[in-house]
Design a protein around this motif. Structure first.
Motif, PDB file in Angstrom:
ATOM      1  N   LYS A 102      37.813 -16.650   7.800  1.00 53.70           N
ATOM      2  CA  LYS A 102      36.200 -16.306   7.617  1.00 53.70           C
ATOM      3  C   LYS A 102      35.412 -16.241   9.025  1.00 53.70           C
ATOM      4  O   LYS A 102      34.470 -16.054   8.968  1.00 53.70           O
ATOM      5  N   CYS A 106      30.819 -16.432   8.716  1.00 54.83           N
ATOM      6  CA  CYS A 106      30.582 -17.789   8.531  1.00 54.83           C
ATOM      7  C   CYS A 106      29.757 -18.424   9.592  1.00 54.83           C
ATOM      8  O   CYS A 106      30.125 -18.258  10.482  1.00 54.83           O
ATOM      9  N   THR A 107      28.430 -18.856   9.201  1.00 57.83           N
ATOM     10  CA  THR A 107      27.523 -19.336  10.149  1.00 57.83           C
ATOM     11  C   THR A 107      27.957 -20.686  10.907  1.00 57.83           C
ATOM     12  O   THR A 107      27.871 -21.057  11.792  1.00 57.83           O
ATOM     13  N   THR A 108      28.457 -21.687   9.730  1.00 57.44           N
ATOM     14  CA  THR A 108      28.820 -22.993  10.307  1.00 57.44           C
ATOM     15  C   THR A 108      30.004 -22.879  11.545  1.00 57.44           C
ATOM     16  O   THR A 108      30.172 -23.776  12.226  1.00 57.44           O
ATOM     17  N   ILE A 110      30.555 -20.665  13.483  1.00 50.26           N
ATOM     18  CA  ILE A 110      29.837 -20.387  14.892  1.00 50.26           C
ATOM     19  C   ILE A 110      29.467 -21.856  15.632  1.00 50.26           C
ATOM     20  O   ILE A 110      29.999 -22.203  16.685  1.00 50.26           O
ATOM     21  N   ILE A 111      28.972 -22.916  14.845  1.00 53.62           N
ATOM     22  CA  ILE A 111      28.497 -23.874  15.405  1.00 53.62           C
ATOM     23  C   ILE A 111      29.742 -25.088  15.625  1.00 53.62           C
ATOM     24  O   ILE A 111      29.906 -25.738  16.755  1.00 53.62           O
ATOM     25  N   ARG A 114      31.464 -23.769  18.880  1.00 51.91           N
ATOM     26  CA  ARG A 114      30.533 -24.251  19.998  1.00 51.91           C
ATOM     27  C   ARG A 114      30.808 -25.550  20.164  1.00 51.91           C
ATOM     28  O   ARG A 114      30.607 -25.907  21.442  1.00 51.91           O
ATOM     29  N   ILE A 115      30.667 -26.351  19.290  1.00 52.60           N
ATOM     30  CA  ILE A 115      30.893 -27.844  19.598  1.00 52.60           C
ATOM     31  C   ILE A 115      32.342 -27.978  19.890  1.00 52.60           C
ATOM     32  O   ILE A 115      32.673 -28.771  20.961  1.00 52.60           O
TER      33      ILE A 115
ATOM     34  N   LEU B  11      26.025 -31.180   7.208  1.00 48.00           N
ATOM     35  CA  LEU B  11      25.422 -30.223   8.150  1.00 48.00           C
ATOM     36  C   LEU B  11      25.025 -29.148   7.431  1.00 48.00           C
ATOM     37  O   LEU B  11      24.109 -28.242   7.653  1.00 48.00           O
ATOM     38  N   ARG B  12      26.072 -28.830   6.593  1.00 42.27           N
ATOM     39  CA  ARG B  12      25.858 -27.353   5.644  1.00 42.27           C
ATOM     40  C   ARG B  12      24.705 -27.507   4.750  1.00 42.27           C
ATOM     41  O   ARG B  12      23.903 -26.734   4.545  1.00 42.27           O
ATOM     42  N   PHE B  15      21.625 -27.076   6.542  1.00 38.93           N
ATOM     43  CA  PHE B  15      21.436 -25.524   6.944  1.00 38.93           C
ATOM     44  C   PHE B  15      20.814 -24.956   5.800  1.00 38.93           C
ATOM     45  O   PHE B  15      19.899 -24.295   5.888  1.00 38.93           O
ATOM     46  N   VAL B  76      21.711 -30.497  15.634  1.00 37.61           N
ATOM     47  CA  VAL B  76      22.783 -30.918  14.845  1.00 37.61           C
ATOM     48  C   VAL B  76      23.498 -32.101  15.314  1.00 37.61           C
ATOM     49  O   VAL B  76      23.766 -32.998  14.263  1.00 37.61           O
ATOM     50  N   VAL B 123      25.891 -31.113  21.210  1.00 42.19           N
ATOM     51  CA  VAL B 123      25.572 -31.100  20.013  1.00 42.19           C
ATOM     52  C   VAL B 123      23.708 -31.400  19.896  1.00 42.19           C
ATOM     53  O   VAL B 123      23.203 -30.991  18.999  1.00 42.19           O
ATOM     54  N   ILE B 126      21.699 -28.060  19.967  1.00 36.77           N
ATOM     55  CA  ILE B 126      21.898 -27.003  19.133  1.00 36.77           C
ATOM     56  C   ILE B 126      20.892 -27.447  17.931  1.00 36.77           C
ATOM     57  O   ILE B 126      21.043 -28.699  17.541  1.00 36.77           O
ATOM     58  N   MET B 131      20.848 -22.229  14.153  1.00 37.62           N
ATOM     59  CA  MET B 131      21.870 -22.246  12.974  1.00 37.62           C
ATOM     60  C   MET B 131      21.283 -20.737  12.159  1.00 37.62           C
ATOM     61  O   MET B 131      21.975 -19.955  11.943  1.00 37.62           O
ATOM     62  N   ASP B 134      21.412 -17.537  13.989  1.00 36.85           N
ATOM     63  CA  ASP B 134      23.068 -17.199  14.155  1.00 36.85           C
ATOM     64  C   ASP B 134      23.080 -16.326  12.830  1.00 36.85           C
ATOM     65  O   ASP B 134      23.678 -15.249  12.480  1.00 36.85           O
ATOM     66  N   PHE B 135      22.512 -17.080  11.571  1.00 35.53           N
ATOM     67  CA  PHE B 135      22.566 -16.640  10.529  1.00 35.53           C
ATOM     68  C   PHE B 135      22.196 -15.121  10.127  1.00 35.53           C
ATOM     69  O   PHE B 135      22.536 -14.314   9.563  1.00 35.53           O
ATOM     70  N   LEU B 138      23.918 -12.643  11.980  1.00 39.35           N
ATOM     71  CA  LEU B 138      25.096 -12.208  11.179  1.00 39.35           C
ATOM     72  C   LEU B 138      25.064 -11.284  10.137  1.00 39.35           C
ATOM     73  O   LEU B 138      25.684 -10.347   9.998  1.00 39.35           O
ATOM     74  N   LYS B 149      31.292 -19.199   3.533  1.00 38.94           N
ATOM     75  CA  LYS B 149      31.114 -20.232   4.223  1.00 38.94           C
ATOM     76  C   LYS B 149      32.601 -20.849   4.340  1.00 38.94           C
ATOM     77  O   LYS B 149      33.110 -20.765   3.501  1.00 38.94           O
TER      78      LYS B 149
END
Lengths: 150, 150
Positions: A102, A106-108, A110-111, A114-115, B11-12, B15, B76, B123, B126, B131, B134-135, B138, B149
């Motif tokens: 995915k 998928c947005t998460t 990306i996070i 990045r982390i 976190l999701r 979001f 985040v 962290v 961000i 996010m 980004d979404f 996307l 997801k």
DNA sequence: AATATATCATAGTAATTTTGTCAAGATTAT
DNA sequence: ATAATCTTGACAAAATTACTATGATATATT
């Protein structure tokens, strides 16, 4: 705690090996005594370090472990990854993920990517040589620091 | 895995709240359905998020949770710290350590501190707004990404 | 007032991981 | 030979993770 005792003890052990680089091998017994750790537990740790190709072992009397490369050629990230597994925040990133299906949708993701990139960037940038240099600077300033560890 | 399910699910969930910012509260039930998670487990997660002051709750019918601040005002790192505890590599660093007694005398301390600073730097930089941005980028590119997801 | 919808608080629990210990064997320097 | 050392695998207590279950409390709608 992000890093378990395996990673923490292992990094300290590798630091001892880095300080002794170019000299005779250090035995498990010696390192265990230096850091007040159980020999058996250290053996498990060194077994992983050897599996990752970060140390070389010499068997028999007078044997022990030495670094497989120069202290400057081994990063803290390599040591921690060998002992903790890949330092990923989620299993859709990292080499083992082999590209999540995915990714890109998928947005998460990306996070987490990045982390992951940030964290590995930090730990891969520090080498054992950096630690040795830190140590020499430290004891030049405060000689009593020579045997302090936390 | 550096981050446990609490941090990842949480976190999701945050979001989702960020995407719904300015609208009616989202209930646990709705979020659980969106992400196919157990409601009770999400409740535990939101209890921690509320304890950290990151969300506000509205009880009763039509109630639920909203962000306590703008998406740009919540990082985040704040979310993950609320759910995972301090993201420290060893317990001699971080706010809870309140300054290890051996700081300044110990070489590995320098390394743990460097890793901690690097990680929190990433962290904390961000935000939930990032996010959301980004979404939007996307789904502008690939509309089918809207409900993906991982 | 009654009811439906929510959050809130606490306790329990199975599975997994962590953090080791223990013991028997294989290899090598002296 | 023998002493030192690595190597391997099994085992286990303790802690953590990842939930599940139950009941209480608060609020909106009817």
């Amino acid at each position: 705690m992000i890093i378990s005792t395996k990673g923490r003890y292992g990094l300290r052990a590798m630091f001892e090996l880095a300080k002794a680089y170019g000299q005779d091998p250090l035995s498990i017994k010696q390192i265990a005594a230096m850091q007040n750790l159980s020999e058996q537990y250290l053996e498990q740790i060194f077994s992983k370090l050897k599996g990752a190709g970060l140390v070389r072992s010499t068997r028999g009397a007078g044997g022990g472990y030495t670094l497989a490369e120069t202290p400057g050629g081994i990063s803290v990230g390599q040591v921690l990854t060998a002992l903790e597994g890949e330092l990923v925040p989620a299993d859709c990133v990292g080499d083992d993920a082999a590209g999540c299906a995915k990714a890109g949708l998928c947005t998460t993701h990306i996070i987490w990517q990045r982390i992951y990139d940030g964290f590995t960037g930090v730990v891969n940038a520090i080498t054992l040589q950096d630690m040795v240099d830190d140590f020499h600077r430290l004891i030049a300033d405060r000689p009593q620091a020579k045997n302090v560890k936390c």
